[in-house]
Enzyme design. Structure first.
Site, PDB file in Angstrom:
ATOM      1  N   HIS A  14      -3.190   6.124   3.842  1.00 51.07           N
ATOM      2  CA  HIS A  14      -4.207   5.206   3.178  1.00 51.07           C
ATOM      3  C   HIS A  14      -3.532   3.744   3.933  1.00 51.07           C
ATOM      4  CE1 HIS A  14      -5.807   2.101   0.160  1.00 51.07           C
ATOM      5  NE2 HIS A  14      -6.902   3.041   0.258  1.00 51.07           N
ATOM      6  N   SER A  72     -11.164  -0.717  -0.813  1.00 53.41           N
ATOM      7  CA  SER A  72      -9.805  -0.655   0.011  1.00 53.41           C
ATOM      8  C   SER A  72     -10.062  -1.336   1.480  1.00 53.41           C
ATOM      9  CB  SER A  72      -9.152   0.466  -0.162  1.00 53.41           C
ATOM     10  OG  SER A  72      -8.536   0.900  -1.369  1.00 53.41           O
ATOM     11  N   ASP A  94       0.918  -1.232   0.065  1.00 57.18           N
ATOM     12  CA  ASP A  94       0.080  -0.064   0.077  1.00 57.18           C
ATOM     13  C   ASP A  94       0.862   1.198   0.111  1.00 57.18           C
ATOM     14  OD1 ASP A  94      -2.295   1.882   0.831  1.00 57.18           O
ATOM     15  OD2 ASP A  94      -3.288  -0.280   0.907  1.00 57.18           O
TER      16      ASP A  94
END
Length: 543
Positions: free
Chosen positions: A160, A416, A123
């Site tokens: 994120h 996600s 990620d």
């Protein structure tokens, strides 16, 4: 409207003849040309071509090019209202995560929930949040060298990856906090593979904002360290095209091969090869996607990812990927025929080796409108109203908002964040059933899911259905013991054969019954007559 590539009759016939001829020659050492390897039989691209293992790249262990920071990193918000987040996320309740964890703790020698299982998170990096304790490891950095003294992969400028990893393995030290990771004793291995806050060095880069000021943050924590819930007046809109200093899951997530950002299919493939060669990682979570229109064959980068995924899967690794979010450049697959997609999403496209995850929403429990459909969708999990770790450096709390375009707040959502629910479940299954192979783990998650009312118990929206962690950890599957459930044998009643040829027995029985009834009636009549006459006779005698 044409939604896929289709060959004309003449070209299809020629292609079929040449492909058949080359297929005969292949065992003799003749290699198929690229077009013969990639052209699907029906002219559409719902199913990827066979894996070309020669396309698997070698891991170089570094970015594919030089990147520099172009935007400020995620920060702690100054918009907080000193409201702590103590409630459990709805997705955690919906999936009965606490019950699933209790089942695993009771079945494992160390009484842990995922202890000893390493989960790779590919990620934007993972911040070393205190609620990971000592269960966060450096995997590698394919974006840039660290700038704050962190180990490779342990710097998350976008915010994120930290939120994704938190859903998998966060373990709050405050008993009043309801949020907890699905496998809170598992170990996270972080690989920073992409960033929207970094761009190629050749581009003119704006001076990055400092870590203590500048652009808004995806965190909802005020400076004092307390957490903030969604303000009642917040509109919740937002756009993934904002200043890109927050997770941006309202409408797009983290996209590979995006112009002006860091992150390519090639480096994703390299990381998968690196993970496969390590030998100690059991589960991989990829909440990153490459989305394109289905107007052609497989690209070179997709071939690399496909080969790397196949290689990792052959090393007994469970590979989980987000199904992708709908954007202007990633249109929904809403065509009538699911086998003729308008949009191809990688890595989910490679469904033979990848368990891709769609998102469901809180209000209805149905598929979220932003979740990309496709025949490759494996299962589904909660993907809206997300609560996870605050990704800002130095934070020790939670976040439930993302800030895009200035101070405009919106809830954290996206496929996600559905994917890590499934990756966490895979870690729990591997902890409880250490002898199951990766394919068996995936099969167990699929077979125990809440199947949709569709032919075969699956569809293009939620795949095999919303995951059921408790069932995945308790059900006995016939496929795991090597045979199918026994079919019940027909039990024959042990009765004498029916006599359908003669009615004599029936007549005799009925006659006997009738005679008995007549005799009984005569007896009753006589008795009543005798009783009537007897008092009269006695009276006359006395007189």
């Amino acid at each position: 409207m044409v939604v896929g590539r289709r060959f004309g009759p003449a070209r299809r016939t020629t292609t079929a003849l040449l492909t058949g001829l080359l297929g005969v020659l292949a065992p003799l050492g003749a290699a198929l040309p690229a077009w013969a390897q990639t052209a699907p039989a029906d002219g559409y691209w719902a199913t990827p071509p066979p894996v070309d293992e020669s396309k698997r790249p070698a891991d170089e262990g570094k970015p594919d090019k030089n990147y520099t920071q172009t935007k400020g990193c995620v920060q702690r918000s100054t918009l907080g209202q000193n409201i702590e987040i103590k409630n459990r996320p709805w997705g955690q309740e919906y999936l009965q995560i606490s019950k699933a964890q209790d089942i695993v703790r009771a079945a494992t020698p160390d009484r842990s929930a995922g202890g000893g299982i390493k989960v790779a998170v590919i990620d934007t990096g993972v911040t070393n949040h205190p609620w990971f304790q000592n269960r966060l490891e450096s995997g590698g950095d394919y974006v840039a060298g660290t700038t704050r003294g962190q180990k490779p992969g342990l710097e998350d400028c976008d915010g994120h990856g930290t939120e994704v990893a938190g859903i998998i393995a966060a373990k709050p030290d405050n008993p009043e906090v309801g949020f907890v990771g699905v496998a809170p004793d598992a170990t996270i291995v972080s690989f920073r593979q992409l960033s929207e806050n970094y761009g190629p060095a050749k581009e003119t880069a704006a001076p990055p904002a400092s870590s203590t000021g500048g652009t808004p943050s995806s965190s909802t924590n005020p400076p004092a360290g307390s957490e903030t819930q969604l303000p009642p007046s917040s509109g919740g809109g937002g756009s993934s095209e904002g200043d890109h200093t927050s997770p941006g899951q309202t409408n797009g997530g983290r996209q590979l091969e995006k112009e002006g950002t860091a992150g390519t299919l090639k480096t994703l493939a390299e990381i998968l090869v690196r993970i496969a060669d390590r030998g100690d990682i059991k589960v991989v979570n990829m909440s990153v996607d490459n989305c394109r229109t289905a107007d052609g064959g497989i690209t070179a980068g997709e071939q690399q990812v496909q080969a790397a995924i196949h290689y990792a899967a052959s090393k007994d690794i469970v590979i989980v990927a987000a199904a992708g979010n709908v954007t202007d450049k990633c249109p929904q697959n809403d065509q009538p025929d699911v086998k003729r997609p308008k949009t191809i999403v990688t890595p989910p496209w490679f469904a033979d080796d990848v368990l891709s995850v769609g998102a469901i929403e809180e209000k209805t429990g149905s598929v979220a409108p932003f979740s990309v459909h496709g025949p490759w969708v494996g299962v589904a999990a909660p993907g809206t109203k997300i609560i996870s770790l605050d990704p800002a450096e130095g934070s020790s709390g939670l976040a439930n908002l993302t800030f895009e375009s200035g101070d405009k707040a919106s809830e954290i959502q996206g496929t996600s964040f559905a994917a890590p629910y499934v990756a966490g479940l895979a870690a729990l299954v591997r902890a409880k059933y250490p002898n199951l192979s990766a394919k068996q783990v995936v099969n167990r998650i699929k077979e125990t899911a809440q199947h949709p009312a569709a032919p075969g118990g699956r569809d293009q929206f939620v795949g095999a259905g919303v995951i059921d962690p408790v069932a995945a950890l308790t059900q006995i599957l016939p496929s795991e013991v090597g045979n199918m459930a026994p079919m019940p044998s027909q039990q024959m009643a042990q009765l004498p054969p029916a006599n359908d040829r003669s009615s004599t027995p029936v007549i005799v029985a009925l006659a006997g019954t009738a005679g008995g009834v007549v005799a009984l009636l005569i007896t009753v009549f006589v008795m009543r007559t005798v009783r009537r006459t007897r008092p009269a006779e006695t009276t006359s005698t006395r007189r």
